[in-house]
Design a protein around this motif. Structure first.
Motif, PDB file in Angstrom:
ATOM      1  N   VAL A 188       0.850  -1.182   0.000  1.00 55.16           N
ATOM      2  CA  VAL A 188       0.000   0.000   0.000  1.00 55.16           C
ATOM      3  C   VAL A 188       0.893   1.243   0.000  1.00 55.16           C
ATOM      4  CG1 VAL A 188      -1.804   1.292   1.185  1.00 55.16           C
ATOM      5  CG2 VAL A 188      -1.834  -1.207   1.219  1.00 55.16           C
ATOM      6  N   ILE A 189       0.721   2.070  -1.003  1.00 55.40           N
ATOM      7  CA  ILE A 189       1.492   3.308  -1.127  1.00 55.40           C
ATOM      8  C   ILE A 189       0.537   4.459  -1.392  1.00 55.40           C
ATOM      9  CG2 ILE A 189       3.650   2.237  -1.892  1.00 55.40           C
ATOM     10  CD1 ILE A 189       2.880   2.879  -4.776  1.00 55.40           C
ATOM     11  N   ALA A 190       1.013   5.657  -1.139  1.00 50.88           N
ATOM     12  CA  ALA A 190       0.161   6.832  -1.326  1.00 50.88           C
ATOM     13  C   ALA A 190       1.014   8.028  -1.718  1.00 50.88           C
ATOM     14  CB  ALA A 190      -0.598   7.146  -0.037  1.00 50.88           C
ATOM     15  N   LEU A 191       0.422   8.919  -2.500  1.00 50.17           N
ATOM     16  CA  LEU A 191       0.998  10.241  -2.677  1.00 50.17           C
ATOM     17  C   LEU A 191       0.422  11.134  -1.596  1.00 50.17           C
ATOM     18  CD1 LEU A 191       0.910  10.798  -6.547  1.00 50.17           C
ATOM     19  CD2 LEU A 191       2.865  10.184  -5.120  1.00 50.17           C
ATOM     20  N   ALA A 192       1.261  11.957  -0.999  1.00 47.76           N
ATOM     21  CA  ALA A 192       0.798  12.835   0.064  1.00 47.76           C
ATOM     22  C   ALA A 192       1.498  14.179  -0.030  1.00 47.76           C
ATOM     23  CB  ALA A 192       1.056  12.215   1.433  1.00 47.76           C
ATOM     24  N   MET A 193       0.783  15.218   0.308  1.00 48.90           N
ATOM     25  CA  MET A 193       1.342  16.551   0.404  1.00 48.90           C
ATOM     26  C   MET A 193       1.624  16.806   1.876  1.00 48.90           C
ATOM     27  SD  MET A 193       1.819  18.930  -2.028  1.00 48.90           S
ATOM     28  CE  MET A 193       0.400  19.055  -3.120  1.00 48.90           C
ATOM     29  N   VAL A 194       2.899  16.995   2.219  1.00 50.78           N
ATOM     30  CA  VAL A 194       3.268  17.204   3.619  1.00 50.78           C
ATOM     31  C   VAL A 194       4.021  18.516   3.782  1.00 50.78           C
ATOM     32  CG1 VAL A 194       3.374  14.722   4.082  1.00 50.78           C
ATOM     33  CG2 VAL A 194       5.459  15.937   3.403  1.00 50.78           C
TER      34      VAL A 194
END
Length: 364
Positions: A309-315
């Motif tokens: 499970v992977i995700a793009l995220a804005m941090v």
């Protein structure tokens, strides 16, 4: 939008609330097909616009983030429409061919983009039109995609964003996805010809879920999924693919130039690895937490055939590489390749001067 005719193919399962297939029975097998072979993905839910007219390129050059006034025939690009404050409002994938510029955009955004273009026409020789009901995008993906096109008697452009006309439509080469080995060719085809084109290519069908997994691995964002109302181009790879940093004035340019010169946007896009304990994937917009503190937002969350499970995220920029993060109860870690770039001495000095001016102003 009418459901795609490819939903009648064996095993097709429709995207929830959508018009194309999420998969055709085995999403992980379909991912492996795109990563190691070649498969055809129905992306016919994308909105399509055409912009004919002698002034089209200079006009698009003036209202988007990209340098387009000298875009050659049979060439493509990416471009953004920004708000006056520099926030991303639209992401366009372009192709110029035979006196017409084509733009395909995220599903459901075409009407708003068309309305914006109509407002900006003034007295120029341009005729933007929304043609989603007549045209569809199919994507042939994989290391063997070129072989599939050649075998079908279709052109396979060699350079990224190069465009070649077909009997009805065109083929455009896009940057690869996945680990960089999965070549992508977008085919613009008449909706009435979808079944015939698919049969002529003789490539196995792969669902949208498989394409999304490789897109996330490649860190290719989607408007409205991996972005929000605050997103500026400097936070995304679009700064390099859809923005020309040396072109003239356009709406939102001041923000892009200022943040670029200071070298530190407020957030950055990263790939997160999640523990995958939950059977339900987090929705776009789910907060990224460091303890109880919200430090970002998740965008696309997918199950990858190799990475889990992977995700793009804005941090936030302040989030360190070793931060203990959670997304919807799952532990998350930033991919080692997504460390923030080093800031050179010149940029650091400029940033310190800005801070000094701000402090002096606040203290008055």
């Amino acid at each position: 939008m009418k459901p795609s005719p490819l939903l009648a193919r064996p095993g097709a399962v429709v995207v929830e609330g959508g018009a194309v297939a999420a998969h055709y029975g085995d999403p992980l097998r379909e991912q492996r097909l795109l990563a190691a072979g070649a498969g055809l993905v129905d992306r016919g839910d994308r909105d399509v616009l055409v912009i004919p007219g002698a002034d089209r390129l200079t006009w698009l050059h003036s209202i988007t983030s990209q340098h387009l006034d000298r875009l050659g025939d049979a060439a493509g690009s990416e471009a953004l429409v920004l708000s006056p404050n520099g926030h991303v409002e639209h992401h366009l994938v372009l192709a110029d061919l035979g006196g017409t510029t084509w733009a395909d955009v995220e599903p459901g955004t075409g009407t708003a983009l068309h309305a914006f273009l109509e407002r900006m026409r003034f007295m120029l020789r341009v005729e933007p039109a929304l043609v989603t009901e007549s045209w569809a995008v199919l994507s042939l993906v994989g290391p063997k995609a070129t072989e599939v096109l050649v075998a079908a008697g279709l052109p396979a452009p060699e350079a990224e964003y190069a465009v070649t006309a077909t009997a009805a439509g065109f083929v455009r080469r896009m940057p690869p996805i996945g680990d960089g080995a999965a070549t992508v060719f977008d085919l613009m085809v008449p909706r009435g010809d979808i079944d015939a084109v698919v049969d002529s290519l003789a490539a196995p069908l792969a669902g949208f879920v498989a394409y999304e997994a490789l897109r996330v691995e490649a860190r290719r964002p989607r408007l409205g999924v991996d972005t929000d109302h605050r997103t500026i181009p400097n936070e995304l790879p679009w700064l390099h693919t859809a923005v020309h940093l040396e072109k003239g004035c356009y709406r939102g340019q001041e923000t892009v130039a200022r943040v670029h010169n200071l070298g530190r946007p407020p957030r950055r896009l990263v790939l997160l690895h999640l523990d995958g304990v939950s059977e339900v994937l987090a929705e776009p917009g789910t907060p990224v937490l460091a303890g109880t503190r919200e430090v970002g937002r998740a965008g696309s969350v997918v199950r990858h055939h190799e990475l889990g499970v992977i995700a793009l995220a804005m941090v936030k920029q302040s989030v360190t590489m070793d931060a203990s993060l959670t997304v919807a109860g799952s532990t998350a870690a930033i991919d080692p390749e997504d460390a923030p770039p080093e800031v050179d001495d010149t940029v650091a000095a400029a940033r310190d001067r800005v801070r000094a001016v701000r402090s002096a102003t606040i203290g008055r």
